[in-house]
Design an enzyme around this catalytic site. Structure first.
Site, PDB file in Angstrom:
ATOM      1  N   SER A  64       0.880  -0.975   0.006  1.00 14.46           N
ATOM      2  CA  SER A  64       0.219   0.038   0.150  1.00 14.46           C
ATOM      3  C   SER A  64       0.793   1.127  -0.070  1.00 14.46           C
ATOM      4  O   SER A  64       0.044   2.262   0.137  1.00 14.46           O
ATOM      5  CB  SER A  64      -1.098   0.087   0.915  1.00 14.46           C
ATOM      6  OG  SER A  64      -1.838  -0.325   0.993  1.00 14.46           O
ATOM      7  N   LYS A  67       0.294   3.639  -3.089  1.00 16.07           N
ATOM      8  CA  LYS A  67      -0.819   4.389  -3.468  1.00 16.07           C
ATOM      9  C   LYS A  67      -0.810   5.366  -3.313  1.00 16.07           C
ATOM     10  O   LYS A  67      -1.120   5.837  -4.766  1.00 16.07           O
ATOM     11  CB  LYS A  67      -1.972   3.819  -2.166  1.00 16.07           C
ATOM     12  CG  LYS A  67      -2.804   3.332  -2.118  1.00 16.07           C
ATOM     13  CD  LYS A  67      -3.621   2.239  -0.822  1.00 16.07           C
ATOM     14  CE  LYS A  67      -3.640   0.916  -0.701  1.00 16.07           C
ATOM     15  NZ  LYS A  67      -4.788   0.372   1.025  1.00 16.07           N
ATOM     16  N   TYR A 189      -2.864  -2.882 -10.872  1.00 10.77           N
ATOM     17  CA  TYR A 189      -2.803  -3.112  -9.334  1.00 10.77           C
ATOM     18  C   TYR A 189      -1.832  -3.833  -8.213  1.00 10.77           C
ATOM     19  O   TYR A 189      -1.373  -3.827  -7.171  1.00 10.77           O
ATOM     20  CB  TYR A 189      -4.509  -2.725  -8.346  1.00 10.77           C
ATOM     21  CG  TYR A 189      -4.354  -2.815  -7.242  1.00 10.77           C
ATOM     22  CD1 TYR A 189      -4.053  -1.305  -6.268  1.00 10.77           C
ATOM     23  CD2 TYR A 189      -5.137  -3.681  -5.956  1.00 10.77           C
ATOM     24  CE1 TYR A 189      -3.886  -1.072  -5.120  1.00 10.77           C
ATOM     25  CE2 TYR A 189      -5.340  -3.047  -4.758  1.00 10.77           C
ATOM     26  CZ  TYR A 189      -4.590  -2.078  -4.704  1.00 10.77           C
ATOM     27  OH  TYR A 189      -4.827  -2.126  -3.002  1.00 10.77           O
ATOM     28  N   TYR A 241      -4.459   4.931   7.883  1.00 12.39           N
ATOM     29  CA  TYR A 241      -5.274   4.533   8.009  1.00 12.39           C
ATOM     30  C   TYR A 241      -6.057   5.163   8.808  1.00 12.39           C
ATOM     31  O   TYR A 241      -5.836   6.787   8.981  1.00 12.39           O
ATOM     32  CB  TYR A 241      -5.463   3.344   8.173  1.00 12.39           C
ATOM     33  CG  TYR A 241      -4.962   2.538   6.816  1.00 12.39           C
ATOM     34  CD1 TYR A 241      -5.698   2.935   5.738  1.00 12.39           C
ATOM     35  CD2 TYR A 241      -3.808   1.771   6.516  1.00 12.39           C
ATOM     36  CE1 TYR A 241      -4.654   1.955   4.582  1.00 12.39           C
ATOM     37  CE2 TYR A 241      -3.016   0.318   5.670  1.00 12.39           C
ATOM     38  CZ  TYR A 241      -3.865   1.456   4.396  1.00 12.39           C
ATOM     39  OH  TYR A 241      -2.727   0.556   3.889  1.00 12.39           O
ATOM     40  N   VAL A 259       1.159  -3.020   4.079  1.00 11.47           N
ATOM     41  CA  VAL A 259       1.437  -4.605   4.912  1.00 11.47           C
ATOM     42  C   VAL A 259       2.227  -5.188   4.216  1.00 11.47           C
ATOM     43  O   VAL A 259       2.672  -6.411   5.304  1.00 11.47           O
ATOM     44  CB  VAL A 259       0.062  -5.405   4.594  1.00 11.47           C
ATOM     45  CG1 VAL A 259      -1.585  -4.701   4.908  1.00 11.47           C
ATOM     46  CG2 VAL A 259      -0.262  -5.309   2.967  1.00 11.47           C
TER      47      VAL A 259
END
Length: 427
Positions: A64, A67, A189, A241, A259
């Site tokens: 992530s 992103k 992705y 998050y 992660v």
């Protein structure tokens, strides 16, 4: 004198190395096979100089942390108006893989959760999935300053277990957010999440953001400064998050976790940080990575809301006071990055003098990290048969009450330092 900074990083990493809390990301089978004991820390200054500690050369998948970079690429290639029409910028308060969109707009709430990240991939131009992925891979590589390659085993593992992300992609298609085939967008992705990085790669990518889109190692402008500003803004509010509020309060750096165990953090204008430790908390953030970043921010004074004139600080002038004696006049507010720059300059020029004199009477403010680093200058110089003095009439660097036991020699005037330097050179 880089060893003074190195010692800071090594101590901070060692303090958290024995933490065993957290779990591996078992929902992606391949990520459950990594060594949970790994801990790497890298710090890249704005000029591209990198400090590394621990497992900084170990490769892991970016996950992530991809992103914000794909979001930046979408902004750069498609424009803010087109991106804003498909992706919001508000914190979600939800888990990163929640199957949800904004109740009103029916678009993802921000680009740092999976729904927004998948939408961002669809906004990267490309006639085919391969062309789109190649554009993403090239962009990440330009930010890191080296070619990044994909981990095919992790890609396959993510693709074969990505049912939740498929649900998100088809939901986005139903609301008109995805313009292409959901399975093709998802394949890109999964591939972008499977690109391999080290903590040093992350630090360099962060420094590219810190420098307003210019990679400090290559000198190449990778993205527009306005894109960087938008990207960092979203990283502040959404990058960690549903732990974003706690992160901003305690650490105070635009950041993004993954992660795979990585964390990337940015101090605009000054430096970038990369951390790797694969044990995760319940929110999907690296347990030791978060602790290391907390310690770095607290010890080195890195919170981005710290009021400082860092850009105008550090070396005001440098000149030879007499033969073999070089003076470095400092001024402004001095924090970690400024102190590191001073010490590295003194080290680079070490062959040009016998005695280095730090004149600090014009320093306005100094934090504990910079104070400790400057006070350690003499130890580093005497180890190579040089000498180092401080001219500190107001006791800003080394207060009178704590001089005992410190390897530091302090004078009130340059004349006093000159006399002592002549004695050293004569002896």
């Amino acid at each position: 004198m880089a060893e003074l900074v190195q010692q800071y990083l090594d101590r901070i990493r060692a303090e958290h190395a024995d933490v065993t809390e957290g779990e591996l990301a078992c929902y992606i089978p391949e990520l459950a096979c990594v060594d949970p004991s790994r801990l790497g820390l890298s710090l890249s200054l704005s000029d591209g100089y990198v400090y590394e500690s621990g497992d900084a050369a170990i490769e892991f998948t970016i996950q992530s942390i991809s992103k914000p970079f794909t979001y930046a690429l979408a902004l750069d290639q498609s424009g803010q108006q087109a991106v804003d029409a498909k992706i919001g910028v508000e914190p979600s308060g939800e888990a990163f893989n929640e199957i949800s969109v904004d109740d009103t707009t029916k678009t993802p709430k921000n680009p740092m959760i999976n729904a927004g990240a998948i939408a961002a991939v669809a906004l990267v131009p490309g006639a085919t999935p391969d062309e789109r992925f190649n554009r993403i891979q090239d962009f990440y590589s330009a930010c890191a300053g080296r070619r990044l390659e994909m981990d095919h085993a992790v890609y396959t593992s993510e693709r074969d277990t990505g049912a939740r992300n498929r649900a998100i992609a088809y939901m986005l298609q139903s609301f008109g957010v995805l313009g292409g085939d959901p399975d093709e967008v998802l394949d890109v992705y999964f591939r972008q999440c499977s690109l391999k990085v080290t903590s040093t790669d992350l630090a360099r990518m962060a420094t590219t953001l810190a420098r307003g889109g210019i990679n400090p190692c290559t000198g190449r402008r990778v993205m527009d400064a306005a894109v960087v500003q938008r990207t960092l803004s979203v990283m502040v509010t959404c990058g960690m998050y549903d732990a974003a509020g706690d992160w901003v309060s305690a650490v105070g750096l635009p950041a993004k976790s993954g992660v795979g165990g990585g964390i990337v953090a940015v101090l605009p204008g000054q430096l970038g940080i990369g951390v790797y430790s694969p044990l995760l908390d319940a929110r999907g953030n690296s347990v030791r990575g978060v602790r290391v970043c907390r310690s770095l921010s607290a010890r080195l004074g890195l919170h981005f809301l710290t009021v400082t004139r860092e850009s105008s600080s550090t070396i005001r002038a440098r000149y030879d006071l007499c033969e073999g004696v070089r003076v470095y006049e400092l001024h402004g507010d001095l924090l970690f990055a400024g102190a590191e720059q001073v010490l590295r300059t003194i080290e680079i020029e070490r062959d040009d003098y016998d005695v280095a004199v730090l004149e600090v009477s014009r320093i306005d403010d100094i934090n504990d990290a910079a104070r400790s680093m400057l006070a350690g200058m003499r130890t580093a110089l005497t180890a190579v048969d040089k000498e180092g003095f401080l001219v500190d009439p107001d006791n800003k660097v080394v207060p009178t009450g704590i001089r005992q036991g410190r390897d530091v020699i302090v004078f009130d005037t340059l004349d006093d330092a000159r006399a002592a330097a002549k004695e050293f050179r004569a002896g």
